[in-house]
Design a protein around this motif. Sequence first.
Motif, PDB file in Angstrom:
ATOM      1  N   MET A  32       0.843  -1.172   0.000  1.00 30.79           N
ATOM      2  CA  MET A  32       0.000   0.000   0.000  1.00 30.79           C
ATOM      3  C   MET A  32       0.894   1.242   0.000  1.00 30.79           C
ATOM      4  N   SER A  33       0.780   2.038  -0.991  1.00 32.61           N
ATOM      5  CA  SER A  33       1.595   3.244  -1.132  1.00 32.61           C
ATOM      6  C   SER A  33       1.026   4.399  -0.315  1.00 32.61           C
ATOM      7  N   ALA A  34       1.908   5.284   0.086  1.00 28.99           N
ATOM      8  CA  ALA A  34       1.489   6.514   0.760  1.00 28.99           C
ATOM      9  C   ALA A  34       1.224   7.560  -0.312  1.00 28.99           C
ATOM     10  N   GLU A  35       0.137   8.258  -0.184  1.00 26.42           N
ATOM     11  CA  GLU A  35      -0.206   9.301  -1.147  1.00 26.42           C
ATOM     12  C   GLU A  35       0.335  10.663  -0.718  1.00 26.42           C
ATOM     13  N   THR A  36       0.588  10.821   0.587  1.00 22.51           N
ATOM     14  CA  THR A  36       1.068  12.096   1.111  1.00 22.51           C
ATOM     15  C   THR A  36       2.229  11.852   2.079  1.00 22.51           C
ATOM     16  N   LEU A  37       2.917  12.911   2.424  1.00 21.13           N
ATOM     17  CA  LEU A  37       3.988  12.807   3.404  1.00 21.13           C
ATOM     18  C   LEU A  37       3.450  12.301   4.741  1.00 21.13           C
ATOM     19  N   ALA A  38       2.223  12.652   5.050  1.00 18.32           N
ATOM     20  CA  ALA A  38       1.602  12.179   6.297  1.00 18.32           C
ATOM     21  C   ALA A  38       1.535  10.660   6.336  1.00 18.32           C
ATOM     22  N   GLY A  39       1.455  10.025   5.171  1.00 19.78           N
ATOM     23  CA  GLY A  39       1.439   8.568   5.101  1.00 19.78           C
ATOM     24  C   GLY A  39       2.755   7.935   5.512  1.00 19.78           C
ATOM     25  N   GLN A  40       3.813   8.742   5.554  1.00 17.96           N
ATOM     26  CA  GLN A  40       5.123   8.271   5.982  1.00 17.96           C
ATOM     27  C   GLN A  40       5.455   8.752   7.396  1.00 17.96           C
ATOM     28  N   ALA A  41       4.496   9.339   8.055  1.00 18.00           N
ATOM     29  CA  ALA A  41       4.730   9.941   9.370  1.00 18.00           C
ATOM     30  C   ALA A  41       5.178   8.926  10.416  1.00 18.00           C
ATOM     31  N   ALA A  42       4.640   7.720  10.395  1.00 15.35           N
ATOM     32  CA  ALA A  42       5.021   6.728  11.406  1.00 15.35           C
ATOM     33  C   ALA A  42       6.513   6.413  11.320  1.00 15.35           C
ATOM     34  N   VAL A  43       7.036   6.275  10.104  1.00 15.13           N
ATOM     35  CA  VAL A  43       8.458   5.972   9.925  1.00 15.13           C
ATOM     36  C   VAL A  43       9.302   7.181  10.332  1.00 15.13           C
ATOM     37  N   SER A  44       8.886   8.364   9.938  1.00 12.55           N
ATOM     38  CA  SER A  44       9.623   9.576  10.292  1.00 12.55           C
ATOM     39  C   SER A  44       9.629   9.798  11.798  1.00 12.55           C
ATOM     40  N   THR A  45       8.512   9.567  12.430  1.00  9.33           N
ATOM     41  CA  THR A  45       8.408   9.726  13.883  1.00  9.33           C
ATOM     42  C   THR A  45       9.283   8.707  14.600  1.00  9.33           C
ATOM     43  N   CYS A  46       9.279   7.491  14.121  1.00 12.13           N
ATOM     44  CA  CYS A  46      10.126   6.443  14.694  1.00 12.13           C
ATOM     45  C   CYS A  46      11.596   6.839  14.601  1.00 12.13           C
ATOM     46  N   LEU A  47      12.002   7.323  13.457  1.00 12.73           N
ATOM     47  CA  LEU A  47      13.390   7.730  13.246  1.00 12.73           C
ATOM     48  C   LEU A  47      13.754   8.902  14.167  1.00 12.73           C
ATOM     49  N   ALA A  48      12.865   9.861  14.315  1.00  9.18           N
ATOM     50  CA  ALA A  48      13.112  10.995  15.211  1.00  9.18           C
ATOM     51  C   ALA A  48      13.228  10.513  16.657  1.00  9.18           C
ATOM     52  N   GLY A  49      12.390   9.564  17.048  1.00 14.36           N
ATOM     53  CA  GLY A  49      12.458   9.008  18.398  1.00 14.36           C
ATOM     54  C   GLY A  49      13.778   8.312  18.657  1.00 14.36           C
ATOM     55  N   LEU A  50      14.281   7.593  17.661  1.00 15.28           N
ATOM     56  CA  LEU A  50      15.593   6.950  17.805  1.00 15.28           C
ATOM     57  C   LEU A  50      16.691   7.986  17.976  1.00 15.28           C
ATOM     58  N   ALA A  51      16.631   9.058  17.206  1.00 16.01           N
ATOM     59  CA  ALA A  51      17.643  10.109  17.301  1.00 16.01           C
ATOM     60  C   ALA A  51      17.638  10.769  18.671  1.00 16.01           C
ATOM     61  N   ILE A  52      16.465  10.952  19.235  1.00 12.42           N
ATOM     62  CA  ILE A  52      16.368  11.575  20.556  1.00 12.42           C
ATOM     63  C   ILE A  52      16.771  10.590  21.652  1.00 12.42           C
ATOM     64  N   GLY A  53      16.302   9.357  21.548  1.00 11.77           N
ATOM     65  CA  GLY A  53      16.586   8.361  22.571  1.00 11.77           C
ATOM     66  C   GLY A  53      17.990   7.795  22.531  1.00 11.77           C
ATOM     67  N   HIS A  54      18.630   7.862  21.369  1.00 10.25           N
ATOM     68  CA  HIS A  54      19.980   7.320  21.183  1.00 10.25           C
ATOM     69  C   HIS A  54      20.815   8.339  20.398  1.00 10.25           C
ATOM     70  N   PRO A  55      21.140   9.469  21.012  1.00  5.34           N
ATOM     71  CA  PRO A  55      21.815  10.547  20.284  1.00  5.34           C
ATOM     72  C   PRO A  55      23.198  10.170  19.750  1.00  5.34           C
ATOM     73  N   ASN A  56      23.812   9.135  20.281  1.00  9.55           N
ATOM     74  CA  ASN A  56      25.133   8.716  19.807  1.00  9.55           C
ATOM     75  C   ASN A  56      25.065   7.592  18.773  1.00  9.55           C
ATOM     76  N   LEU A  57      23.872   7.245  18.348  1.00  8.68           N
ATOM     77  CA  LEU A  57      23.715   6.212  17.319  1.00  8.68           C
ATOM     78  C   LEU A  57      24.404   6.688  16.044  1.00  8.68           C
ATOM     79  N   PRO A  58      25.232   5.837  15.432  1.00  7.68           N
ATOM     80  CA  PRO A  58      25.950   6.274  14.231  1.00  7.68           C
ATOM     81  C   PRO A  58      25.005   6.729  13.113  1.00  7.68           C
ATOM     82  N   ALA A  59      25.407   7.770  12.432  1.00 11.56           N
ATOM     83  CA  ALA A  59      24.645   8.251  11.274  1.00 11.56           C
ATOM     84  C   ALA A  59      24.655   7.174  10.196  1.00 11.56           C
ATOM     85  N   ALA A  60      23.643   7.202   9.345  1.00 13.37           N
ATOM     86  CA  ALA A  60      23.493   6.174   8.318  1.00 13.37           C
ATOM     87  C   ALA A  60      22.885   6.776   7.060  1.00 13.37           C
TER      88      ALA A  60
END
Length: 103
Positions: free
Chosen positions: A1-29
Motif C-alpha cells: 500500500m503506497s502513501a499518497e502524502t507525506l503524512a502517510g510516511q509519518a510513522a516511519v519519520s516519527t520512529c526515526l526521530a524518536g531513535l535520534a532523541i533516545g539514542h543521540p550517539n547512534l551512528p549516522a546512516a
Amino acid sequence: MSAETLAGQAAVSTCLAGLAIGHPNLPAAYITLSQHTPRELGVQLDSPSKLEAWREALGVDVGLVRARRVGEQESLAFDARVYGVDFHVHAVYERDTAEAVAS
C-alpha cells in the motif's frame, strides 16, 4: 500500500526521530524510505560496529544478524519489526577495515 502524502510516511519519520532523541550517539546512516513501502526503513552502514550499535538500540536479537558477501565485500544485515516499522539494516564493508576497527 503506497502513501499518497507525506503524512502517510509519518510513522516511519516519527520512529526515526524518536531513535535520534533516545539514542543521540547512534551512528549516522544512509537512510531510505519510500512512498511505495511507507512502513519500512532502509538503513545502510559502513562497518560491523555501527550495525551492532543499531542492533542494540533497536533491541534486536543477535541471532537475527546474518553474514553474507556482496561481490568482493563482506556484509552483515538484519531485518526486524520495531515500533511498528520494518527495519532493513545492513553494513557493507572491507574486511581489513572491520578488523582495524575491532583492534
